[in-house]
Design a protein around this motif. Sequence first.
Motif, PDB file in Angstrom:
ATOM      1  N   PRO A   1       0.806  -1.213   0.000  1.00 23.19           N
ATOM      2  CA  PRO A   1       0.000   0.000   0.000  1.00 23.19           C
ATOM      3  C   PRO A   1       0.840   1.265   0.000  1.00 23.19           C
ATOM      4  CG  PRO A   1      -0.100  -1.110   2.145  1.00 23.19           C
ATOM      5  CD  PRO A   1       0.653  -2.003   1.217  1.00 23.19           C
ATOM      6  N   ASN A   2       2.085   1.193   0.513  1.00 24.18           N
ATOM      7  CA  ASN A   2       2.882   2.403   0.627  1.00 24.18           C
ATOM      8  C   ASN A   2       3.952   2.480  -0.456  1.00 24.18           C
ATOM      9  OD1 ASN A   2       3.536   4.825   1.792  1.00 24.18           O
ATOM     10  ND2 ASN A   2       5.100   3.912   3.112  1.00 24.18           N
ATOM     11  N   SER A   3       3.612   1.984  -1.636  1.00 23.85           N
ATOM     12  CA  SER A   3       4.611   1.981  -2.675  1.00 23.85           C
ATOM     13  C   SER A   3       4.343   3.125  -3.655  1.00 23.85           C
ATOM     14  CB  SER A   3       4.511   0.620  -3.355  1.00 23.85           C
ATOM     15  OG  SER A   3       5.181   0.633  -4.528  1.00 23.85           O
ATOM     16  N   LYS A   4       5.387   3.906  -3.948  1.00 28.74           N
ATOM     17  CA  LYS A   4       5.240   5.004  -4.926  1.00 28.74           C
ATOM     18  C   LYS A   4       5.412   4.436  -6.329  1.00 28.74           C
ATOM     19  CE  LYS A   4       4.673   9.137  -6.041  1.00 28.74           C
ATOM     20  NZ  LYS A   4       3.505   9.859  -5.560  1.00 28.74           N
TER      21      LYS A   4
ATOM     22  N   ASP B   1       9.844  -2.428  -5.290  1.00 26.10           N
ATOM     23  CA  ASP B   1       8.973  -1.367  -4.815  1.00 26.10           C
ATOM     24  C   ASP B   1       9.807  -0.250  -4.252  1.00 26.10           C
ATOM     25  OD1 ASP B   1       5.960  -2.129  -4.564  1.00 26.10           O
ATOM     26  OD2 ASP B   1       7.169  -3.946  -4.281  1.00 26.10           O
ATOM     27  N   VAL B   2       9.396   0.974  -4.529  1.00 33.14           N
ATOM     28  CA  VAL B   2      10.084   2.118  -3.949  1.00 33.14           C
ATOM     29  C   VAL B   2       9.045   2.938  -3.181  1.00 33.14           C
ATOM     30  CG1 VAL B   2      11.499   4.135  -4.412  1.00 33.14           C
ATOM     31  CG2 VAL B   2      11.689   2.142  -5.913  1.00 33.14           C
ATOM     32  N   SER B   3       9.313   3.153  -1.897  1.00 30.41           N
ATOM     33  CA  SER B   3       8.373   3.918  -1.071  1.00 30.41           C
ATOM     34  C   SER B   3       8.476   5.407  -1.399  1.00 30.41           C
ATOM     35  CB  SER B   3       8.684   3.721   0.411  1.00 30.41           C
ATOM     36  OG  SER B   3       8.659   2.368   0.724  1.00 30.41           O
ATOM     37  N   PRO B   4       7.415   6.169  -1.110  1.00 27.89           N
ATOM     38  CA  PRO B   4       7.415   7.602  -1.438  1.00 27.89           C
ATOM     39  C   PRO B   4       8.554   8.345  -0.750  1.00 27.89           C
ATOM     40  CG  PRO B   4       5.237   6.908  -0.663  1.00 27.89           C
ATOM     41  CD  PRO B   4       6.153   5.742  -0.492  1.00 27.89           C
ATOM     42  N   GLY B   5       9.200   9.236  -1.499  1.00 28.81           N
ATOM     43  CA  GLY B   5      10.227  10.097  -0.933  1.00 28.81           C
ATOM     44  C   GLY B   5      11.558   9.416  -0.681  1.00 28.81           C
ATOM     45  N   ARG B   6      11.691   8.163  -1.098  1.00 25.36           N
ATOM     46  CA  ARG B   6      12.948   7.449  -0.866  1.00 25.36           C
ATOM     47  C   ARG B   6      13.971   7.792  -1.929  1.00 25.36           C
ATOM     48  NH1 ARG B   6      13.880   4.147   3.596  1.00 25.36           N
ATOM     49  NH2 ARG B   6      14.259   2.192   2.503  1.00 25.36           N
ATOM     50  N   PHE B   7      15.229   7.626  -1.551  1.00 30.33           N
ATOM     51  CA  PHE B   7      16.336   7.777  -2.499  1.00 30.33           C
ATOM     52  C   PHE B   7      16.938   6.386  -2.667  1.00 30.33           C
ATOM     53  CE2 PHE B   7      19.316  11.113  -4.200  1.00 30.33           C
ATOM     54  CZ  PHE B   7      20.114  10.228  -4.887  1.00 30.33           C
ATOM     55  N   VAL B   8      16.746   5.808  -3.836  1.00 32.52           N
ATOM     56  CA  VAL B   8      17.182   4.435  -4.084  1.00 32.52           C
ATOM     57  C   VAL B   8      18.220   4.431  -5.197  1.00 32.52           C
ATOM     58  CG1 VAL B   8      16.424   2.161  -4.885  1.00 32.52           C
ATOM     59  CG2 VAL B   8      14.960   3.484  -3.361  1.00 32.52           C
ATOM     60  N   SER B   9      19.334   3.749  -4.966  1.00 31.55           N
ATOM     61  CA  SER B   9      20.335   3.629  -6.039  1.00 31.55           C
ATOM     62  C   SER B   9      20.270   2.254  -6.669  1.00 31.55           C
ATOM     63  CB  SER B   9      21.747   3.819  -5.492  1.00 31.55           C
ATOM     64  OG  SER B   9      22.012   5.167  -5.282  1.00 31.55           O
ATOM     65  N   LEU B  10      20.622   2.246  -7.935  1.00 32.07           N
ATOM     66  CA  LEU B  10      20.665   1.009  -8.708  1.00 32.07           C
ATOM     67  C   LEU B  10      22.114   0.855  -9.153  1.00 32.07           C
ATOM     68  CD1 LEU B  10      18.123  -0.567  -9.579  1.00 32.07           C
ATOM     69  CD2 LEU B  10      18.118   0.752 -11.690  1.00 32.07           C
ATOM     70  N   ILE B  11      22.757  -0.229  -8.701  1.00 31.45           N
ATOM     71  CA  ILE B  11      24.128  -0.459  -9.165  1.00 31.45           C
ATOM     72  C   ILE B  11      24.184  -1.826  -9.837  1.00 31.45           C
ATOM     73  CG2 ILE B  11      25.221   1.021  -7.423  1.00 31.45           C
ATOM     74  CD1 ILE B  11      26.035  -1.475  -5.878  1.00 31.45           C
TER      75      ILE B  11
ATOM     76  N   GLU C   1      -1.285   2.834  -9.928  1.00 29.68           N
ATOM     77  CA  GLU C   1      -1.899   2.914 -11.257  1.00 29.68           C
ATOM     78  C   GLU C   1      -0.959   2.280 -12.287  1.00 29.68           C
ATOM     79  OE1 GLU C   1      -3.402   6.527 -14.199  1.00 29.68           O
ATOM     80  OE2 GLU C   1      -2.645   6.995 -12.212  1.00 29.68           O
ATOM     81  N   ASN C   2      -1.504   1.460 -13.147  1.00 31.97           N
ATOM     82  CA  ASN C   2      -0.669   0.807 -14.165  1.00 31.97           C
ATOM     83  C   ASN C   2      -0.304   1.815 -15.263  1.00 31.97           C
ATOM     84  OD1 ASN C   2       0.516  -0.757 -16.104  1.00 31.97           O
ATOM     85  ND2 ASN C   2      -1.065  -2.344 -16.101  1.00 31.97           N
ATOM     86  N   LEU C   3       0.995   2.127 -15.361  1.00 26.31           N
ATOM     87  CA  LEU C   3       1.427   3.154 -16.326  1.00 26.31           C
ATOM     88  C   LEU C   3       2.349   2.573 -17.389  1.00 26.31           C
ATOM     89  CD1 LEU C   3       2.270   5.959 -13.785  1.00 26.31           C
ATOM     90  CD2 LEU C   3       0.251   5.800 -15.209  1.00 26.31           C
TER      91      LEU C   3
ATOM     92  N   THR D   1      10.689  11.214  -5.090  1.00 23.99           N
ATOM     93  CA  THR D   1      11.177   9.839  -4.983  1.00 23.99           C
ATOM     94  C   THR D   1      12.228   9.684  -6.084  1.00 23.99           C
ATOM     95  OG1 THR D   1       8.977   9.160  -4.293  1.00 23.99           O
ATOM     96  CG2 THR D   1      10.463   7.415  -5.066  1.00 23.99           C
ATOM     97  N   VAL D   2      13.431   9.301  -5.703  1.00 24.95           N
ATOM     98  CA  VAL D   2      14.533   9.282  -6.678  1.00 24.95           C
ATOM     99  C   VAL D   2      15.067   7.861  -6.866  1.00 24.95           C
ATOM    100  CG1 VAL D   2      16.896  10.075  -7.129  1.00 24.95           C
ATOM    101  CG2 VAL D   2      15.239  11.663  -6.164  1.00 24.95           C
ATOM    102  N   VAL D   3      15.245   7.479  -8.121  1.00 28.64           N
ATOM    103  CA  VAL D   3      15.993   6.267  -8.443  1.00 28.64           C
ATOM    104  C   VAL D   3      17.231   6.719  -9.215  1.00 28.64           C
ATOM    105  CG1 VAL D   3      15.946   3.941  -9.387  1.00 28.64           C
ATOM    106  CG2 VAL D   3      13.814   5.010  -8.646  1.00 28.64           C
ATOM    107  N   PHE D   4      18.395   6.300  -8.736  1.00 22.74           N
ATOM    108  CA  PHE D   4      19.671   6.880  -9.163  1.00 22.74           C
ATOM    109  C   PHE D   4      20.610   5.768  -9.611  1.00 22.74           C
ATOM    110  CE2 PHE D   4      23.944   8.455  -8.132  1.00 22.74           C
ATOM    111  CZ  PHE D   4      23.890   9.814  -8.430  1.00 22.74           C
TER     112      PHE D   4
END
Length: 264
Positions: free
Chosen positions: A3-6, A32-42, A72-74, A190-193
């Motif tokens: 439920p808390n996934s951005k 899943d990335v929660s709202p306002g999180r900063f997530v890195s992808l390496i 929402e499915n985007l 919400t950032v994915v980096f």
Amino acid sequence: MYPNSKLRLVDVSKTFSTVNGGFTALSSLSMDVSPGRFVSLIGPSGCGKSTLFNIIAGLETPSTGRIEIDGENLTGLIGRVGYMLQKDLLLPWRTVIDNIVLGMEIQGMSRKDARDKARPYLKRYGLGDFETQFPSALSGGMRQRAALLRTLLLDNDVILLDEPFGALDAQTKAQMQEWLLNIWEDFGKTVVFVTHDIEESIYLSDEICVMGTRPGRLIERISVPMARPRPRSVVTQTSFVELKQRCMDLLNEPHHEPPRVAAE
Ligand SMILES: Nc1ncnc2c1ncn2[C@@H]1O[C@H](COP(=O)(O)OP(=O)(O)OP(=O)(O)O)[C@@H](O)[C@H]1O
Ligand SMILES: [Mg+2]
């Protein structure tokens, strides 16, 4: 249920057709990335990080799976995330401010309103004196700041940044990291980096997603527990060094080796 996934990726895979047949760049990736999180992808070069971003941004369609924002499915829809590509792509014939407002204009805002919205940020983030100059007058760090501002000023709460500081020298990179953290706190996005720099990913992130290759997939998610704001000296703390070692071990594991070709 999450439920808390951005941002939610469900079973995303991508197979490209090539002259040699199908090539699976991504295999069944969910996160899943929660709202306002900063997530890195390496992950190693070629593991599908940019492909994943292109899919999230709607520029590529996945072979399977779906992308959700706020439930929402985007999948395949463009314009719902801010995306800064691996290259800054400033248009040389537009002034700095008109490069920064480009995204907002594309989203339908008048140039005047977009400039009015952008101007205070240019001043606040050290580009005020360059408003009416062309990108050729900017240093590498300034170019990246202009491209980042263009992305962050869009009315999207999910931002994808593909190696934004990859080409910068160490000192400029450190300044840009501070700048990005300030701006992330200001804008609440919400950032994915994506980065190849493990220290950078730990220093900036709440969480690190480690990808493996052949086929590209998620192999581990690691939380970064250090409190913010983080001093630069955090890199010398034992917990930081241990996280760095863990990431390096994951990236060096043998599952990244190309599959052996069976003897004929
Ligand atoms: N349009 C395409 N057609 C065929 N193969 C592609 C296509 N786009 C990407 N690939 C392949 O998919 C794999 C993943 O590419 P991608 O650019 O996503 O990797 P990456 O993780 O971003 O790498 P890097 O860290 O070097 O930027 C690569 O092997 C690449 O050759
Ligand atoms: Mg890439």
